[in-house]
Design an enzyme around this catalytic site. Structure first.
Site, PDB file in Angstrom:
ATOM      1  N   SER A 157       0.858  -1.196   0.000  1.00  0.00           N
ATOM      2  CA  SER A 157       0.000   0.000   0.000  1.00  0.00           C
ATOM      3  C   SER A 157       0.886   1.235   0.000  1.00  0.00           C
ATOM      4  O   SER A 157       2.014   1.198   0.523  1.00  0.00           O
ATOM      5  CB  SER A 157      -0.864   0.000   1.268  1.00  0.00           C
ATOM      6  OG  SER A 157      -1.509   1.249   1.423  1.00  0.00           O
ATOM      7  N   TYR A 170      -1.687  -0.949  10.263  1.00  0.00           N
ATOM      8  CA  TYR A 170      -1.771  -1.241   8.824  1.00  0.00           C
ATOM      9  C   TYR A 170      -0.496  -0.755   8.131  1.00  0.00           C
ATOM     10  O   TYR A 170       0.128  -1.482   7.360  1.00  0.00           O
ATOM     11  CB  TYR A 170      -3.003  -0.531   8.250  1.00  0.00           C
ATOM     12  CG  TYR A 170      -3.237  -0.743   6.771  1.00  0.00           C
ATOM     13  CD1 TYR A 170      -3.859  -1.910   6.313  1.00  0.00           C
ATOM     14  CD2 TYR A 170      -2.865   0.214   5.832  1.00  0.00           C
ATOM     15  CE1 TYR A 170      -4.096  -2.109   4.953  1.00  0.00           C
ATOM     16  CE2 TYR A 170      -3.093   0.019   4.478  1.00  0.00           C
ATOM     17  CZ  TYR A 170      -3.716  -1.142   4.054  1.00  0.00           C
ATOM     18  OH  TYR A 170      -3.946  -1.336   2.709  1.00  0.00           O
TER      19      TYR A 170
END
Ligand code: NDP
Length: 274
Positions: A157, A170
Site C-alpha cells: 500500500s 496497517y
C-alpha cells in the site's frame, strides 16, 4: 526470412503469455484479488484462489467457469496457520508440486488513533496482513523453486511508504511487506524466484467503499491525486499481471506504486513522510 519473422513473433507472444503457468492468489472473491484472478486467468494461467466466505467463493468460481477461465478455490482464513498449511497442500496437489506465481493479496484494516488500538486488533491486522504473507512465502517456497521460474507479488500500500493517516498498524504491516520483498528478492534470486511489490493508493473495493462513499473524504483524496480520481481494481491487477509475465523476467525487488501520481505530488506537504 518468413521463418525468422515467425519465430520472432512467437517469441514475442510467449513473453506476453502465462499459458502453461499456474498461480495462487489469496483473497480473490472481491476487489483487487478478484481483478488479479481474472487478469492472470485471461493471460492463460491456471489460478487457485481462496476466501473465507464459501457462498461468495462458489459464486465467483461459477462465473469464472462461465467465462472460460481455469480457476479453482478453497475456503481458507489466511490469518490462521493450520488453514494456510492446508491451502498450500491443496495447491501442491492441484499443481503437481510446482507453483509459478504467488500473489499475496489478503489484507484488512482498522482505522483509529494509535493509542486506541487493543491487543486483539493489533493481532488481527498483523496476522492477516503480515504473518499470513510471511508464512505463505515460506510454505510456497519449495513449490516456486520447483517451477524453475517463480514470481511473488505482494500487494502492499502507499500507506506502507508514506504517512497517509490510514492507521499505524496497517502502515507498519505494509512497510514490513515492502522490506520483506527486498529481502526475498535477494535471498531467493538463486532459486529463480522474483519478488515485487505493488503499492496501491485508494482503489474502489469493498475494503474502502465506506470511506469513498463519504463525499468530503473522497474529495480530499482526489485533491491529493494528480490524476484526479481513485483507481479501479483492474488498474492495479494490470501491473500485477505484468510483473508475473516472462516479459518482466529481469524485474525483481521493486516496490511500484499505483497511485495516480500521489506519491510524487509535491504540492501537498501534509501527505509527505514525517
Ligand atoms: P477487499 O476487502 O475488497 O477484498 C479482500 C478479499 O480478500 C476478499 O476476497 C476477502 O474475502 C478476502 N479476505 C479478506 N480477509 C481474508 C482472510 N483472512 N483470509 C482469506 N481471505 C480473506 O480488499 P481490497 O481488494 O481493497 O484489498 C486487497 C489488498 O489491497 C489488501 O492487502 C489491501 O491492504 C490492499 N490495498 C487496498 C487498497 C484500496 O484502496 N482498496 C489501497 C492499498 C492497498 P472474505 O472476506 O470472504 O474472506
Amino acid at each position: 526470412m518468413a521463418n525468422k519473422a515467425e519465430s520472432e513473433s512467437s517469441l514475442r507472444a510467449s513473453k506476453w503469455s502465462l499459458k502453461g503457468m499456474n498461480a495462487l492468489v489469496t483473497g480473490g472473491t472481491r476487489g483487487i484479488g478478484h481483478a488479479v484472478v481474472e487478469e492472470l486467468a485471461g493471460f492463460g494461467a491456471a489460478v487457485h484462489t481462496c476466501s473465507r466466505n464459501e457462498a461468495e467463493l462458489t459464486k465467483c468460481l461459477k462465473e469464472w467457469r462461465d467465462k472460460g477461465f481455469l480457476v479453482t478455490g478453497s475456503v481458507c482464513d489466511a490469518s490462521l496457520k493450520p488453514q494456510r498449511e492446508k491451502l498450500v497442500q491443496e495447491v501442491a496437489s492441484l499443481f503437481n508440486g510446482k507453483l509459478n506465481i504467488l500473489v499475496n493479496n489478503v489484507g484488512t484494516n482498522i482505522r483509529k488513533p494509535t493509542t486506541e488500538f487493543t491487543a486483539e486488533e493489533y493481532s488481527l491486522i498483523m496476522s492477516t496482513n503480515f504473518e499470513s504473507t510471511y508464512h505463505l512465502c515460506q510454505l510456497a517456497h519449495p513449490l516456486l523453486k520447483e517451477s524453475g521460474a517463480g514470481s511473488i507479488v505482494f500487494i502492499s500500500s502507499v500507506g506502507g511508504l508514506v504517512s497517509i493517516g490510514s492507521g499505524s498498524i496497517y502502515a507498519a504491516t505494509k512497510g514490513a511487506i515492502n522490506q520483506l520483498n527486498s529481502y526475498l528478492a535477494c535471498e531467493w534470486a538463486k532459486d529463480n524466484i522474483r519478488c515485487n511489490c505493488v503499492a496501491p493508493w485508494y482503489t474502489k473495493t469493498s475494503l474502502v467503499e465506506h470511506l469513498l462513499d463519504n463525499k468530503k473524504f473522497l474529495e480530499e483524496i482526489v485533491s491529493k491525486t494528480p490524476l484526479q480520481r481513485v483507481a479501479e481494481a483492474g488498474e492495479v491487477s494490470s501491473l500485477v499481471a505484468f510483473l508475473c509475465l516472462p516479459a518482466a523476467s529481469y524485474i525483481t525487488g521493486q516496490v511500484i506504486s499505483v497511485d495516480g501520481g500521489m506519491t510524487v505530488n509535491g504540492f501537498e506537504p501534509k501527505m509527505r513522510p514525517s
